[in-house]
Design a protein around this motif. Structure first.
Motif, PDB file in Angstrom:
ATOM      1  N   ILE A   1       0.828  -1.201   0.000  1.00  0.00           N
ATOM      2  CA  ILE A   1       0.000   0.000   0.000  1.00  0.00           C
ATOM      3  C   ILE A   1       0.866   1.255   0.000  1.00  0.00           C
ATOM      4  N   TYR A   2       1.994   1.204   0.729  1.00  0.00           N
ATOM      5  CA  TYR A   2       2.834   2.400   0.862  1.00  0.00           C
ATOM      6  C   TYR A   2       3.882   2.531  -0.239  1.00  0.00           C
ATOM      7  N   ARG A   3       3.823   1.664  -1.223  1.00  0.00           N
ATOM      8  CA  ARG A   3       4.734   1.816  -2.371  1.00  0.00           C
ATOM      9  C   ARG A   3       4.143   2.739  -3.432  1.00  0.00           C
ATOM     10  N   GLY A   4       2.841   2.977  -3.370  1.00  0.00           N
ATOM     11  CA  GLY A   4       2.206   3.843  -4.351  1.00  0.00           C
ATOM     12  C   GLY A   4       2.331   5.314  -3.988  1.00  0.00           C
ATOM     13  N   ILE A   5       2.127   6.166  -4.975  1.00  0.00           N
ATOM     14  CA  ILE A   5       2.136   7.618  -4.782  1.00  0.00           C
ATOM     15  C   ILE A   5       0.746   8.139  -5.124  1.00  0.00           C
ATOM     16  N   TRP A   6       0.137   8.841  -4.196  1.00  0.00           N
ATOM     17  CA  TRP A   6      -1.252   9.281  -4.367  1.00  0.00           C
ATOM     18  C   TRP A   6      -1.442  10.061  -5.656  1.00  0.00           C
TER      19      TRP A   6
ATOM     20  N   TYR B   1      -0.214   9.698  -8.485  1.00  0.00           N
ATOM     21  CA  TYR B   1      -0.221   8.903  -9.717  1.00  0.00           C
ATOM     22  C   TYR B   1      -1.061   7.629  -9.595  1.00  0.00           C
ATOM     23  N   THR B   2      -1.944   7.562  -8.622  1.00  0.00           N
ATOM     24  CA  THR B   2      -2.766   6.374  -8.429  1.00  0.00           C
ATOM     25  C   THR B   2      -3.663   6.140  -9.645  1.00  0.00           C
ATOM     26  N   GLY B   3      -3.721   4.887 -10.119  1.00  0.00           N
ATOM     27  CA  GLY B   3      -4.551   4.523 -11.252  1.00  0.00           C
ATOM     28  C   GLY B   3      -5.361   3.272 -10.963  1.00  0.00           C
ATOM     29  N   LEU B   4      -6.059   2.777 -11.992  1.00  0.00           N
ATOM     30  CA  LEU B   4      -6.919   1.604 -11.814  1.00  0.00           C
ATOM     31  C   LEU B   4      -6.118   0.379 -11.391  1.00  0.00           C
ATOM     32  N   SER B   5      -4.881   0.259 -11.878  1.00  0.00           N
ATOM     33  CA  SER B   5      -4.074  -0.914 -11.550  1.00  0.00           C
ATOM     34  C   SER B   5      -3.760  -0.999 -10.061  1.00  0.00           C
ATOM     35  N   ASP B   6      -3.780   0.148  -9.376  1.00  0.00           N
ATOM     36  CA  ASP B   6      -3.502   0.138  -7.937  1.00  0.00           C
ATOM     37  C   ASP B   6      -4.653  -0.478  -7.147  1.00  0.00           C
ATOM     38  N   GLY B   7      -5.823  -0.602  -7.762  1.00  0.00           N
ATOM     39  CA  GLY B   7      -6.957  -1.184  -7.068  1.00  0.00           C
ATOM     40  C   GLY B   7      -6.682  -2.596  -6.586  1.00  0.00           C
ATOM     41  N   ILE B   8      -5.837  -3.340  -7.311  1.00  0.00           N
ATOM     42  CA  ILE B   8      -5.505  -4.710  -6.897  1.00  0.00           C
ATOM     43  C   ILE B   8      -4.761  -4.684  -5.567  1.00  0.00           C
ATOM     44  N   ARG B   9      -3.810  -3.743  -5.433  1.00  0.00           N
ATOM     45  CA  ARG B   9      -3.083  -3.633  -4.163  1.00  0.00           C
ATOM     46  C   ARG B   9      -4.022  -3.254  -3.024  1.00  0.00           C
ATOM     47  N   PHE B  10      -4.954  -2.342  -3.304  1.00  0.00           N
ATOM     48  CA  PHE B  10      -5.900  -1.939  -2.259  1.00  0.00           C
ATOM     49  C   PHE B  10      -6.782  -3.115  -1.835  1.00  0.00           C
ATOM     50  N   ALA B  11      -7.229  -3.889  -2.822  1.00  0.00           N
ATOM     51  CA  ALA B  11      -8.053  -5.062  -2.506  1.00  0.00           C
ATOM     52  C   ALA B  11      -7.253  -6.085  -1.704  1.00  0.00           C
ATOM     53  N   ASN B  12      -6.004  -6.320  -2.115  1.00  0.00           N
ATOM     54  CA  ASN B  12      -5.160  -7.262  -1.379  1.00  0.00           C
ATOM     55  C   ASN B  12      -4.927  -6.798   0.052  1.00  0.00           C
ATOM     56  N   GLY B  13      -4.661  -5.489   0.208  1.00  0.00           N
ATOM     57  CA  GLY B  13      -4.427  -4.965   1.551  1.00  0.00           C
ATOM     58  C   GLY B  13      -5.644  -5.100   2.434  1.00  0.00           C
ATOM     59  N   ALA B  14      -6.838  -4.788   1.895  1.00  0.00           N
ATOM     60  CA  ALA B  14      -8.066  -4.877   2.691  1.00  0.00           C
ATOM     61  C   ALA B  14      -8.380  -6.322   3.067  1.00  0.00           C
ATOM     62  N   VAL B  15      -8.261  -7.237   2.098  1.00  0.00           N
ATOM     63  CA  VAL B  15      -8.559  -8.652   2.371  1.00  0.00           C
ATOM     64  C   VAL B  15      -7.552  -9.231   3.363  1.00  0.00           C
ATOM     65  N   LEU B  16      -6.282  -8.893   3.164  1.00  0.00           N
ATOM     66  CA  LEU B  16      -5.242  -9.406   4.067  1.00  0.00           C
ATOM     67  C   LEU B  16      -5.455  -8.886   5.485  1.00  0.00           C
ATOM     68  N   ALA B  17      -5.894  -7.631   5.614  1.00  0.00           N
ATOM     69  CA  ALA B  17      -6.194  -7.085   6.940  1.00  0.00           C
ATOM     70  C   ALA B  17      -7.319  -7.865   7.591  1.00  0.00           C
ATOM     71  N   GLY B  18      -8.345  -8.201   6.799  1.00  0.00           N
ATOM     72  CA  GLY B  18      -9.445  -8.995   7.342  1.00  0.00           C
ATOM     73  C   GLY B  18      -8.991 -10.354   7.809  1.00  0.00           C
ATOM     74  N   ILE B  19      -8.046 -10.956   7.080  1.00  0.00           N
ATOM     75  CA  ILE B  19      -7.519 -12.281   7.480  1.00  0.00           C
ATOM     76  C   ILE B  19      -6.697 -12.168   8.751  1.00  0.00           C
TER      77      ILE B  19
END
Length: 605
Positions: free
Chosen positions: A412-417, A419-437
């Motif tokens: 999550i912290y490798r991205g730069i706000w 320049y955020t694009g659609l491809s970053d959505g995968i990282r956000f989804a992974n971060g949210a799901v991993l947090a839930g786990i």
């Protein structure tokens, strides 16, 4: 409420009339004393604007309250004393230390004359906090007085919010005080809105800022809904000036400049640089002030549990706006370069905010709390009580412990706000799901108020909050671009791969002031379809019709396979209507061959 309806209605009307009626006199006195400013740097007398509007504002506030016999002594002293300091500063420009010393002395006198503002168990601490707040409030309001109508409109909004609070909490003194300020500033605003014929100057801004500072403290102390209200209310009701002051202070320190220096780095200056008109900037500022004021009034009435659960959402929103405005500082001076020549505090701030991403991680404290509180509110149909709030509060360390490692692992912290694009959505989804786990094993060790449905809701809310915050910079830029008056209207020829790349280039931060009219493409199957949210308006044969229906200034060719004949027809059309014609191409070249650069936009006619 001890005052009659006549008083509540008469005070703002009198304040409005007195301020508006004394403006002509204030103009003449200002010009006679030489207290004026030049518009646009022109030294001609016709462009000299008197900086003496504070006299009319103070006359409106003090006069309206005195007219109805409801003028407190501290209001008269505060307003007149700060006005005198401001007039001296407007006339000969006091040194920052001199002005600050005068403000502190007046603030001390005002706090001594007022009933105690009980913010802590210790009277001495309360006294110091009140003096500090009044000094900050007066300077913050003064700093936003840099654009026609901006400070006056903000003061009107704040005064109305204070008056509403006084009415709701049955405090007549606060109600009439807020109405007096709103009425006087409203009368002044008639002459201060763009294009202004008079400015309030430091004399008006400093005095109004301190008056609003005192009344905001009083408004916070009136409510007994929550022990947080005395601290939250003043900040929210004066959100816009405080936000601008914080942004300016941090960015000046980050770039190695003094906080007290004059500069064109305020929030309104940054919005102007993005293409907004002065009227639009003032409207945006008033809107932010209005949202903060409305939330302040709501915060004075909400039960403690609801106020606490909603605070993280407020903090995320405010922090996002602040980070966006701070980021604009580095449009022309990248933070990496600034870090290279920065020293001391400047290096620390740049390292904290950009290199190590600590500022981003700090914002995520509020984001995690917002997602967790929001999940529980949804699960319990927005029914929250004190025992539940206590459990949620004790659960927060566990939620942080589970979520931050998930963010680090998923990048999550490798991205730069910016320049955020659609491809970053995968990282956000992974971060949210991993947090839930991760929450599940952490809940076995630490006390976390949890259920399966709350985990699912937490993951969903976390993903959405990550998307909203990280994509906010581009979203805000696009929103500002929509509000900005376009300096160029462009039609793009080619709705394919090159066309989409061209649109991305146009709407990047380099494309401020450009408005996309639509696409032209000879593929009949694309006619009427949407590309990047813009419609394919017709083929190259329809250019004449499209131009008359939606005039444009520039034709951008974004099709590598366009024929020479078709290109010639478009060039002839551009010459006939005196339009700029450019070509956007993407290509690779071997540097050793001396070929041109990688990606170019070339002017054609």
């Amino acid at each position: 409420m001890n005052y009659s309806l006549i008083t509540l209605l008469g005070v703002p009307i009198a304040g409005f009339a007195i301020a508006a009626g004394t403006i002509p006199l204030a103009r003449r006195i200002g010009m006679r004393l030489g207290i004026w400013a030049e518009r646009g740097g022109d030294s001609h007398a016709g462009d000299r604007i008197p900086v003496f509007g504070g006299a009319a504002i103070i006359a409106g506030i003090v006069g309206s309250l005195a007219m109805f016999g409801v003028l407190p002594g501290w209001v008269a002293f505060c307003a007149i004393a700060m006005w005198i300091v401001g007039v001296i500063d407007d006339a000969r420009e006091l040194r920052p230390r001199e002005k600050l010393a005068a403000q502190i002395i007046i603030a001390i006198a005002v706090v001594m004359a007022m009933p105690r503002i009980a913010l802590s168990p210790w009277p001495a601490v309360d006294f110091a906090l009140a003096v500090l707040w009044l000094t900050i409030a007066s300077n913050a309001f003064n700093l936003v007085d840099g654009l026609d109508g901006l400070a006056a409109g903000t003061g009107v909004v704040t005064g109305i919010a204070l008056a509403i609070t006084g009415i709701v909490q049955h405090d007549a003194a606060l109600a009439v005080g807020g109405l007096a300020v709103a009425g006087a500033l409203g009368g002044f605003l008639l002459f201060n809105r763009y294009p202004a014929s008079i400015f309030m100057g430091d004399a008006g801004a400093l005095s109004v800022g301190m008056l609003l500072g005192v009344m905001s403290l009083q408004g916070g102390m009136l409510a007994h809904n929550s022990r947080l209200t005395p601290y939250v209310y003043p900040v929210l009701v004066m959100l816009m000036p405080l936000l601008d002051t914080g942004i300016v202070s941090v960015t000046r320190l980050a770039t190695g400049n003094s906080i007290s220096r004059h500069g064109l780095d305020h929030s309104h200056n940054r919005l102007l640089s993005l293409g907004l008109s002065e009227k639009s900037v003032a409207a945006v500022a008033w809107s932010i002030a209005g949202v903060g004021a409305a939330w302040a009034v709501a915060a004075s009435m909400l039960p403690h549990a609801y106020l606490l659960t909603m605070l993280p959402f407020t903090m995320v929103a405010v922090a996002t706006i602040a980070l966006f405005m701070m980021d604009l500082t580095f449009d022309t001076n990248p933070p990496g370069l600034a870090y290279g020549y920065g020293r001391g505090v400047a290096r620390f701030i740049l390292s904290f905010g950009y290199k190590r991403r600590i500022a981003e991680a700090t914002v995520d404290i509020a984001l995690i709390a917002a997602a967790y509180f929001g999940a529980n509110l949804l699960r319990r149909n927005f029914m929250v009580d004190t025992p539940m709030l206590t459990r949620l509060t004790y659960s927060m360390p566990g939620m942080m412990l589970a979520t931050y490692p998930a963010f680090l692992i998923s990048g999550i912290y490798r991205g730069i706000w910016r320049y955020t694009g659609l491809s970053d959505g995968i990282r956000f989804a992974n971060g949210a799901v991993l947090a839930g786990i991760f929450i599940i094993p952490v809940s076995m060790v630490l006390p976390i108020d949890l259920s399966g449905s709350i985990v699912v809701l937490y993951v969903i809310l976390m993903f959405n909050l990550l998307v909203v915050t990280r994509s906010s910079f581009q979203t805000i830029r696009r929103g500002i671009g929509f509000l900005a008056a376009p300096t160029e209207r462009v039609v793009v020829v080619g709705a394919g791969r090159i066309g989409m790349a061209a649109v991305s280039y146009l709407f990047s931060e380099r494309g401020q002031g450009i408005r996309l009219v639509g696409f032209i493409d000879d593929d009949g199957f694309k006619l009427g379809k949407l590309v990047h949210g813009q419609r394919v308006l017709g083929s190259s044969a329809d250019l004449e019709r499209v131009y008359h229906a939606s005039p444009f200034d520039q034709v951008l060719i974004a099709d590598d396979e366009i024929s020479a004949e078709r290109l010639g027809r478009i060039a002839e059309f551009a010459r006939r209507h005196e339009l700029v014609m450019r070509r956007f191409t993407i290509g690779l070249s071997d540097i050793r061959s001396g070929a041109p650069a990688l990606s170019i936009v070339e002017k054609r006619a």
